[in-house]
Motif scaffolding. Structure first.
Motif, PDB file in Angstrom:
ATOM      1  N   ARG A   1      -1.531 -65.467  -7.308  1.00 24.54           N
ATOM      2  CA  ARG A   1      -1.081 -64.098  -7.043  1.00 24.54           C
ATOM      3  C   ARG A   1      -1.459 -63.605  -5.649  1.00 24.54           C
ATOM      4  O   ARG A   1      -0.693 -62.886  -5.006  1.00 24.54           O
ATOM      5  N   GLU A   2      -2.644 -63.948  -5.158  1.00 23.21           N
ATOM      6  CA  GLU A   2      -3.077 -63.450  -3.851  1.00 23.21           C
ATOM      7  C   GLU A   2      -2.429 -64.210  -2.704  1.00 23.21           C
ATOM      8  O   GLU A   2      -2.406 -63.725  -1.567  1.00 23.21           O
ATOM      9  N   ALA A   3      -1.899 -65.388  -2.990  1.00 19.97           N
ATOM     10  CA  ALA A   3      -1.253 -66.189  -1.945  1.00 19.97           C
ATOM     11  C   ALA A   3       0.213 -65.812  -1.755  1.00 19.97           C
ATOM     12  O   ALA A   3       0.789 -66.090  -0.703  1.00 19.97           O
ATOM     13  N   VAL A   4       0.803 -65.174  -2.756  1.00 20.90           N
ATOM     14  CA  VAL A   4       2.219 -64.823  -2.691  1.00 20.90           C
ATOM     15  C   VAL A   4       2.368 -63.467  -2.014  1.00 20.90           C
ATOM     16  O   VAL A   4       1.797 -62.468  -2.451  1.00 20.90           O
TER      17      VAL A   4
ATOM     18  N   ALA B   1      10.500 -59.601  -4.173  1.00 20.85           N
ATOM     19  CA  ALA B   1       9.158 -59.026  -4.106  1.00 20.85           C
ATOM     20  C   ALA B   1       8.926 -58.074  -5.280  1.00 20.85           C
ATOM     21  O   ALA B   1       7.826 -58.027  -5.846  1.00 20.85           O
ATOM     22  N   GLN B   2       9.953 -57.323  -5.664  1.00 17.71           N
ATOM     23  CA  GLN B   2       9.815 -56.379  -6.772  1.00 17.71           C
ATOM     24  C   GLN B   2       9.549 -57.108  -8.083  1.00 17.71           C
ATOM     25  O   GLN B   2       8.655 -56.732  -8.860  1.00 17.71           O
ATOM     26  N   PHE B   3      10.324 -58.150  -8.349  1.00 15.28           N
ATOM     27  CA  PHE B   3      10.115 -58.903  -9.583  1.00 15.28           C
ATOM     28  C   PHE B   3       8.752 -59.589  -9.546  1.00 15.28           C
ATOM     29  O   PHE B   3       8.052 -59.642 -10.558  1.00 15.28           O
ATOM     30  N   ALA B   4       8.374 -60.110  -8.374  1.00 13.08           N
ATOM     31  CA  ALA B   4       7.082 -60.783  -8.250  1.00 13.08           C
ATOM     32  C   ALA B   4       5.940 -59.840  -8.598  1.00 13.08           C
ATOM     33  O   ALA B   4       4.992 -60.227  -9.305  1.00 13.08           O
ATOM     34  N   ARG B   5       5.997 -58.598  -8.109  1.00 13.68           N
ATOM     35  CA  ARG B   5       4.941 -57.629  -8.426  1.00 13.68           C
ATOM     36  C   ARG B   5       4.857 -57.382  -9.934  1.00 13.68           C
ATOM     37  O   ARG B   5       3.768 -57.351 -10.515  1.00 13.68           O
ATOM     38  N   ALA B   6       6.017 -57.197 -10.557  1.00 12.43           N
ATOM     39  CA  ALA B   6       6.040 -56.959 -11.995  1.00 12.43           C
ATOM     40  C   ALA B   6       5.543 -58.179 -12.768  1.00 12.43           C
ATOM     41  O   ALA B   6       4.818 -58.059 -13.760  1.00 12.43           O
ATOM     42  N   LEU B   7       5.918 -59.359 -12.295  1.00  8.32           N
ATOM     43  CA  LEU B   7       5.522 -60.590 -12.966  1.00  8.32           C
ATOM     44  C   LEU B   7       4.015 -60.804 -12.896  1.00  8.32           C
ATOM     45  O   LEU B   7       3.362 -61.091 -13.915  1.00  8.32           O
ATOM     46  N   PHE B   8       3.424 -60.654 -11.709  1.00 10.18           N
ATOM     47  CA  PHE B   8       1.980 -60.867 -11.589  1.00 10.18           C
ATOM     48  C   PHE B   8       1.191 -59.784 -12.314  1.00 10.18           C
ATOM     49  O   PHE B   8       0.111 -60.051 -12.857  1.00 10.18           O
ATOM     50  N   ALA B   9       1.735 -58.563 -12.362  1.00  8.53           N
ATOM     51  CA  ALA B   9       1.082 -57.504 -13.137  1.00  8.53           C
ATOM     52  C   ALA B   9       1.079 -57.855 -14.621  1.00  8.53           C
ATOM     53  O   ALA B   9       0.068 -57.670 -15.320  1.00  8.53           O
ATOM     54  N   GLU B  10       2.208 -58.385 -15.105  1.00  8.89           N
ATOM     55  CA  GLU B  10       2.289 -58.780 -16.515  1.00  8.89           C
ATOM     56  C   GLU B  10       1.366 -59.954 -16.807  1.00  8.89           C
ATOM     57  O   GLU B  10       0.678 -59.980 -17.841  1.00  8.89           O
ATOM     58  N   LEU B  11       1.351 -60.927 -15.918  1.00 10.27           N
ATOM     59  CA  LEU B  11       0.426 -62.050 -16.096  1.00 10.27           C
ATOM     60  C   LEU B  11      -1.006 -61.551 -16.176  1.00 10.27           C
ATOM     61  O   LEU B  11      -1.791 -62.010 -17.021  1.00 10.27           O
ATOM     62  N   GLY B  12      -1.370 -60.604 -15.301  1.00 11.06           N
ATOM     63  CA  GLY B  12      -2.719 -60.056 -15.315  1.00 11.06           C
ATOM     64  C   GLY B  12      -3.046 -59.355 -16.613  1.00 11.06           C
ATOM     65  O   GLY B  12      -4.158 -59.507 -17.155  1.00 11.06           O
ATOM     66  N   ARG B  13      -2.107 -58.573 -17.152  1.00 16.47           N
ATOM     67  CA  ARG B  13      -2.334 -57.899 -18.429  1.00 16.47           C
ATOM     68  C   ARG B  13      -2.577 -58.906 -19.542  1.00 16.47           C
ATOM     69  O   ARG B  13      -3.444 -58.710 -20.408  1.00 16.47           O
ATOM     70  N   ARG B  14      -1.822 -59.976 -19.501  1.00 17.88           N
ATOM     71  CA  ARG B  14      -1.963 -60.976 -20.553  1.00 17.88           C
ATOM     72  C   ARG B  14      -3.266 -61.757 -20.409  1.00 17.88           C
ATOM     73  O   ARG B  14      -3.872 -62.160 -21.402  1.00 17.88           O
ATOM     74  N   MET B  15      -3.704 -61.974 -19.170  1.00 13.06           N
ATOM     75  CA  MET B  15      -5.007 -62.616 -18.969  1.00 13.06           C
ATOM     76  C   MET B  15      -6.129 -61.707 -19.471  1.00 13.06           C
ATOM     77  O   MET B  15      -7.059 -62.158 -20.143  1.00 13.06           O
ATOM     78  N   ASP B  16      -6.026 -60.424 -19.160  1.00 18.65           N
ATOM     79  CA  ASP B  16      -7.036 -59.468 -19.613  1.00 18.65           C
ATOM     80  C   ASP B  16      -7.075 -59.375 -21.128  1.00 18.65           C
ATOM     81  O   ASP B  16      -8.133 -59.126 -21.719  1.00 18.65           O
ATOM     82  N   GLY B  17      -5.924 -59.580 -21.748  1.00 18.17           N
ATOM     83  CA  GLY B  17      -5.855 -59.512 -23.206  1.00 18.17           C
ATOM     84  C   GLY B  17      -6.365 -60.755 -23.898  1.00 18.17           C
ATOM     85  O   GLY B  17      -6.449 -60.798 -25.135  1.00 18.17           O
TER      86      GLY B  17
END
Length: 246
Positions: free
Chosen positions: A95-98, A175-191
């Motif tokens: 996520r930080e590299a993209v 870029a818009q989809f990427a932001r939404a995708l990494f945010a969703e990945l993060g939520r799922r990791m937190d869960g």
């Protein structure tokens, strides 16, 4: 454009070939590895930076890239938990590299480079490549498309008879989809569930949150996902006919 290549897995189904070698470094034709074919395709398509997510035998991949592509800009990401996580976790680590729009590819695909040209030339900013011809199985990542070609469902759980086709593991994201995708990945990791998931589970969540993802039919261009010894034999048979390994 950046391209993210996920190359962290152990490829247990390809043993003994992958006992001490990552799947992406298996040769498919005339000294050409799966990774070579992918990198050459990406350079041909205009990618100017790679993000490579490694895990198993990471140093072999680094050494191969340094030897064969010394001038290529590569951002390295390492998945230390490669033995116990799935590709969603590997993607989340990147996520930080993209930095913006990017292509996403699994490292175990031998494919016709024209698939990239079709994706990049598409008017839709967010799209994945789908094979609609042929057959798919319960184990394949299946896709249901609406009449406009938009992805409605993407999952291995889609019934074979209900699927429009199979996702081959090559995508482009704005870029818009990427932001939404990494945010969703993060939520799922937190869960606590995300590390063992396929990244397509997050694709599905982003789609359900009202973002559009187009399914581009790449049939009949060649594409082989290499998961088993039978897949590898097939890839070697068709490699000579692919423009990606000319």
């Amino acid at each position: 454009m950046q391209a993210v290549i996920l190359a962290a897995g152990e490829a247990r189904r390809l043993r003994p070939l992958t006992d001490n070698k990552p799947k992406c470094l298996l040769e498919v034709a005339d000294g050409t590895t799966v990774l070579d074919a992918t990198v050459r395709n990406l350079l041909w398509a205009g990618a100017d930076e790679l993000v490579l997510v490694t895990g198993f035998c990471a140093q072999q991949i680094r050494a191969h890239m340094a030897k064969h592509y010394p001038g290529l800009q590569v951002r390295w990401v390492h998945n230390e938990r490669f033995a116990t996580t799935n590709n969603a976790y590997s993607l989340w680590l990147a996520r930080e590299a993209v930095r913006g729009p990017f292509l996403l590819l699994d490292a175990d695909i031998l494919f016709d480079r024209r698939i990239l040209a079709m994706l990049l030339g598409l008017r839709h900013h967010d799209a994945l490549a789908v094979r609609t011809a042929g057959h798919w199985s319960e184990e394949d990542m299946k896709v249901v498309l609406d009449p406009q070609g938009l992805v409605q469902t993407i999952s291995k759980k889609v019934r074979v008879e209900s699927a429009s086709g199979e996702s081959i593991g090559i995508e482009k994201f704005s870029a818009q989809f990427a932001r939404a995708l990494f945010a969703e990945l993060g939520r799922r990791m937190d869960g606590g569930r995300g590390a063992q998931e396929f990244y397509e589970a997050s694709f599905q969540a982003v789609i359900e949150a009202s973002m559009r993802l187009y399914g581009l039919d790449i049939s009949p261009l060649a594409c082989v996902e290499i998961d088993t010894l039978e897949d590898y034999r097939h890839a070697r048979e068709v490699a000579a006919g692919l423009c990606s390994v000319e």
